[in-house]
Scaffold this motif. Structure first.
Motif, short mmCIF file in Angstrom:
data_model
loop_
_atom_site.label_atom_id
_atom_site.label_comp_id
_atom_site.label_asym_id
_atom_site.label_seq_id
_atom_site.Cartn_x
_atom_site.Cartn_y
_atom_site.Cartn_z
N LYS A 198 0.85 -1.05 -0.03
CA LYS A 198 -0.09 0.03 -0.02
C LYS A 198 0.73 1.28 -0.06
CE LYS A 198 -0.45 0.10 4.97
NZ LYS A 198 -1.18 0.61 6.15
N TYR A 199 2.17 1.13 -0.03
CA TYR A 199 3.06 2.24 -0.08
C TYR A 199 3.46 2.58 -1.26
CZ TYR A 199 2.89 0.94 4.88
OH TYR A 199 2.65 0.64 6.16
N TYR A 200 2.95 1.96 -2.35
CA TYR A 200 2.94 2.58 -3.73
C TYR A 200 2.20 3.74 -3.85
CZ TYR A 200 5.88 -1.51 -5.32
OH TYR A 200 7.06 -2.11 -5.30
N ASN A 201 2.74 4.77 -4.67
CA ASN A 201 1.88 5.76 -5.30
C ASN A 201 2.09 6.39 -6.65
OD1 ASN A 201 4.77 6.59 -4.66
ND2 ASN A 201 4.17 8.67 -4.93
N ALA A 202 1.06 6.82 -7.14
CA ALA A 202 1.16 7.20 -8.50
C ALA A 202 2.47 8.15 -8.49
CB ALA A 202 0.02 7.80 -9.06
N LYS A 203 3.54 8.07 -9.75
CA LYS A 203 4.78 8.81 -9.26
C LYS A 203 4.44 10.27 -9.12
CE LYS A 203 9.32 8.92 -11.03
NZ LYS A 203 10.44 8.01 -11.40
N LEU A 204 5.18 11.06 -8.38
CA LEU A 204 5.28 12.42 -8.24
C LEU A 204 3.86 12.87 -7.63
CD1 LEU A 204 7.43 13.57 -11.14
CD2 LEU A 204 8.08 13.33 -8.78
N THR A 205 2.88 12.12 -7.11
CA THR A 205 1.94 12.44 -6.46
C THR A 205 1.84 11.89 -4.96
OG1 THR A 205 0.18 10.90 -7.20
CG2 THR A 205 0.72 12.55 -8.64
N LYS A 217 0.57 7.05 -21.05
CA LYS A 217 0.19 8.32 -20.37
C LYS A 217 -0.12 8.03 -19.03
CE LYS A 217 -1.72 10.43 -24.51
NZ LYS A 217 -2.93 10.15 -25.24
N ILE A 218 -0.20 6.67 -18.60
CA ILE A 218 -0.49 6.20 -17.16
C ILE A 218 0.72 6.40 -16.36
CG2 ILE A 218 -1.11 4.15 -15.62
CD1 ILE A 218 -2.49 3.22 -17.87
N PRO A 219 0.66 7.13 -15.19
CA PRO A 219 2.06 7.57 -14.47
C PRO A 219 2.40 6.45 -13.97
CG PRO A 219 0.04 8.16 -13.13
CD PRO A 219 -0.33 7.76 -14.46
N HIS A 220 3.81 6.20 -13.76
CA HIS A 220 4.59 5.14 -13.10
C HIS A 220 4.32 4.95 -11.72
CE1 HIS A 220 7.22 4.02 -16.55
NE2 HIS A 220 7.41 5.31 -16.93
N ASN A 221 4.53 3.79 -11.35
CA ASN A 221 4.40 3.31 -9.85
C ASN A 221 5.74 3.98 -9.23
OD1 ASN A 221 2.29 1.96 -9.33
ND2 ASN A 221 3.11 -0.09 -8.83
N ASP A 222 5.53 4.50 -7.77
CA ASP A 222 6.58 4.67 -7.02
C ASP A 222 6.43 4.17 -5.72
OD1 ASP A 222 9.20 5.88 -6.49
OD2 ASP A 222 8.55 7.92 -7.19
N ARG A 223 7.45 4.31 -4.69
CA ARG A 223 7.11 3.89 -3.51
C ARG A 223 7.54 4.88 -2.46
NH1 ARG A 223 7.58 -2.26 -1.63
NH2 ARG A 223 7.26 -1.95 0.55
N GLN A 224 6.77 5.90 -2.44
CA GLN A 224 7.14 6.95 -1.65
C GLN A 224 6.15 7.50 -0.68
OE1 GLN A 224 10.33 7.12 -3.01
NE2 GLN A 224 10.20 9.37 -3.01
N LEU A 225 5.37 6.47 -0.09
CA LEU A 225 4.36 6.61 0.86
C LEU A 225 4.54 6.21 2.27
CD1 LEU A 225 0.76 5.78 -1.06
CD2 LEU A 225 1.24 8.12 0.29
N PHE A 233 5.55 3.98 9.72
CA PHE A 233 4.60 2.84 9.13
C PHE A 233 3.69 2.15 10.32
CE2 PHE A 233 8.48 2.40 6.14
CZ PHE A 233 7.59 2.71 5.04
N ARG A 234 2.79 1.91 9.74
CA ARG A 234 1.89 0.88 10.88
C ARG A 234 2.12 -0.51 10.26
NH1 ARG A 234 -2.84 4.79 12.04
NH2 ARG A 234 -4.26 3.26 11.43
N ASN A 235 2.87 -1.15 10.64
CA ASN A 235 3.03 -2.67 10.18
C ASN A 235 2.14 -3.51 10.75
OD1 ASN A 235 5.79 -1.77 9.20
ND2 ASN A 235 6.27 -1.45 11.40
N GLU A 236 1.52 -4.51 9.92
CA GLU A 236 0.69 -5.44 10.50
C GLU A 236 1.55 -6.82 11.03
OE1 GLU A 236 -1.99 -6.73 7.37
OE2 GLU A 236 -2.74 -4.30 7.26
N VAL A 237 1.17 -7.20 12.34
CA VAL A 237 1.66 -8.21 12.94
C VAL A 237 0.62 -9.22 12.95
CG1 VAL A 237 2.62 -9.21 14.92
CG2 VAL A 237 3.22 -6.90 14.25
N ASP A 238 0.70 -10.47 12.43
CA ASP A 238 -0.31 -11.35 12.35
C ASP A 238 -0.52 -12.08 13.66
OD1 ASP A 238 -0.40 -11.13 9.59
OD2 ASP A 238 -0.65 -13.30 9.23
N LEU A 239 -1.90 -12.40 14.08
CA LEU A 239 -2.13 -13.04 15.51
C LEU A 239 -2.07 -14.49 15.09
CD1 LEU A 239 -5.35 -11.29 16.55
CD2 LEU A 239 -3.24 -11.03 17.29
N PHE A 276 8.54 12.55 -0.16
CA PHE A 276 7.65 11.69 0.24
C PHE A 276 6.37 12.19 0.85
CE2 PHE A 276 11.78 9.57 0.59
CZ PHE A 276 11.74 8.33 0.57
N TYR A 277 5.48 11.06 0.83
CA TYR A 277 3.98 11.59 0.94
C TYR A 277 3.38 10.72 2.18
CZ TYR A 277 4.82 13.09 -3.58
OH TYR A 277 5.56 13.75 -4.76
#
Ligand SMILES: [Zn+2]
Length: 481
Positions: free
Chosen positions: A189-196, A311-319, A343-349, A370-371
């Motif tokens: 979920k930390y992927y963003n549309a590049k430069l946004t 024209k679809i923006p690239h993926n980035d990982r800045q979130l 980050f709020r990391n998930e820990v499995d039960l 970053f965003y």
């Protein structure tokens, strides 16, 4: 005359596009009628989908065949429907912790079975034969992990074919020789549309079949359908589509299936604000995949300009989950200005059917590139270390937080690792270590403005101390023993 024919052709074309847009919005609006209600969380297992597959099997409209077994002996089943001559192959969850499209597949099967949308379904099912292979990696799903029981990534096994799950994928691809393949995954979920600051809620890829990333007709067809799907998603999640990297990976299934002649559409379900279980994203999968099948069945995608794919923006990982900007951080008597990416990391039960959050600092310093899903401008705010008290009364956590207390020595509930209270509950031996912020550290501190505590960050969640906690988007506190 030619002019008339031309304008007639244009009118017909726009009419068909219009009809298709109408279908898409109707699919979106009526979704709840077709949603499979038993799959509401991401942590789903093979045993959760078996009763659903049994129901499909009892329905004469569908063919269900066992096509293999996972390493631990879980059945892999192929569900087929339609009478068309063009085969379409859709598979999901070859990574065990990527279940969003598996859920959407069962929604799509309900749709295909229901009496509604008769006309559109007639088009889809008379032109195409659809083949669904949900949950390719059931052993991984069991422990909500990417890899299979052998500890390998099935998506790097397309050449060596050591995993029975990979062998099944290859065998079915070869037997169907499908025109289109839908390779269905989840991405961070930390992927963003590049430069946004917008999350890449859905990312697409018309997978390359060689290092040169050439575009032959097979790949161009995938690009055209992706352009169409992107247009749909833009209606419901504007700006939230990314283009996945098209670097060729010779060991991956998508890349090889494209090489073997199937137009390969990779769909990655990412993140969406306030949708931790990705149910809105599941819905977007449902709407866009069904719409794509319709355009494939009608052949109307062929008129879409392939250039639009670029024209679809690239993926980035800045979130980050939470970004705190321009906070004042005092170290050894001196003030510094820093941003914090949290980050709020998930820990499995145990049992891997639910999770709790454990926060961590992802990065700190100048994070202006970053965003955050949530951003707080802490200009003029000072970071204040948390205090520890001993008390048996934790019924009013907000009162404790207002005093700058985040750690409480108290009687601990048995076995639990987390608490719904926005506090750290600790045992009698616990000692608070000197405060410091560092990547990997648990982000727990207060923010002070003009001498008054205004906010708390507890286990990665930001709380406004002037508002009731119940009204705020809080994850959980932790229990240290
Ligand atoms: Zn994946």
């Amino acid at each position: 005359m030619i002019k008339n024919i031309l304008s007639l052709a244009i009118a017909l074309l726009s009419l068909s596009v219009y009809a298709q847009d109408a279908l898409t919005s109707k699919l979106y609006e009526t979704y709840e009628e077709f949603k499979e209600p038993s799959l509401g969380k991401r942590r789903i297992k093979h045993s959760d989908i078996q009763p659903l597959i049994q129901k499909v099997k009892a329905n004469p409209k569908f063919e269900v065949q066992k096509v293999g077994e996972s390493i631990q002996g879980r059945d892999l089943q192929l569900i087929s429907v339609g009478t068309g001559s063009e085969n379409i192959f859709l598979w999901s969850q070859m990574h065990g912790d990527e279940p969003t499209a598996t859920q959407a597949i069962f929604d799509i099967l309900h749709f295909l079975d229901a009496p509604d949308f008769k006309e559109e379904k007639e088009v889809i099912l008379s032109q195409l034969k659809l083949h669904f292979l949900p949950m390719v990696n059931p052993d991984g799903a069991e422990t909500f992990q990417r890899r299979n029981a052998l500890g390998i990534d099935i998506n790097r096994d397309a050449l060596r074919l050591q995993s029975p799950e990979g062998q099944v994928l290859k065998r079915i691809r070869d037997s169907l020789d499908a025109s289109f393949g839908f390779n269905l995954h989840d991405q961070s979920k930390y992927y963003n549309a590049k430069l946004t600051a917008k999350p890449a809620t859905i990312s697409y890829l018309a997978t390359a079949y060689n290092y040169e990333k050439d575009i032959n007709e097979v790949r161009a067809n995938a690009m055209k359908v992706i352009v169409y799907m992107n247009k749909i998603i833009q209606n419901y999640a504007p700006g939230q589509v990314g283009r996945y990297s098209d670097d060729f990976e010779p060991r991956a299934f998508g890349d090889n299936i494209a090489k073997w002649g199937t137009s390969l559409i990779l769909i990655e379900s990412g993140g969406f604000t306030n949708d931790p279980e990705k149910q809105e994203i599941r819905k977007l999968n449902y709407v866009s995949i069904l719409s794509a099948l319709y355009t494939i069945a009608k052949g109307s995608y062929k008129d879409i300009p392939v250039e639009d794919y670029e024209k679809i923006p690239h993926n980035d990982r800045q979130l980050f989950d939470l970004k705190i900007e321009n906070a004042t951080y005092e170290l050894l008597g001196k003030d510094y200005i820093i941003d914090l990416g949290i980050f709020r990391n998930e820990v499995d039960l145990n049992g891997h059917d639910d999770f709790y959050y454990r926060g961590s600092v992802g990065d700190q310093g100048d994070l202006s590139t970053f965003y955050g899903y949530e951003t707080f401008d802490a200009t003029g705010y000072k970071i204040v270390p948390p205090k520890l008290v001993t008390t048996s009364n934790i019924t009013k956590p907000l009162a404790l937080l207002k005093e700058g207390v985040a750690y409480v020595k108290t009687a601990l509930p048995e076995k639990k690792a987390f608490t719904d209270a926005p506090l750290f509950l600790v045992d009698q031996d616990f000692e608070l270590r000197p405060f410091g912020l560092w990547p990997g550290a648990n982000p727990t501190f207060f923010l002070e403005k003009e001498g008054k505590l205004t906010h708390a960050v507890i286990n990665g969640s930001l709380l406004d101390l002037s508002r009731p906690i119940e009204e705020q988007n809080f994850g959980n506190g932790l229990i240290y023993r």
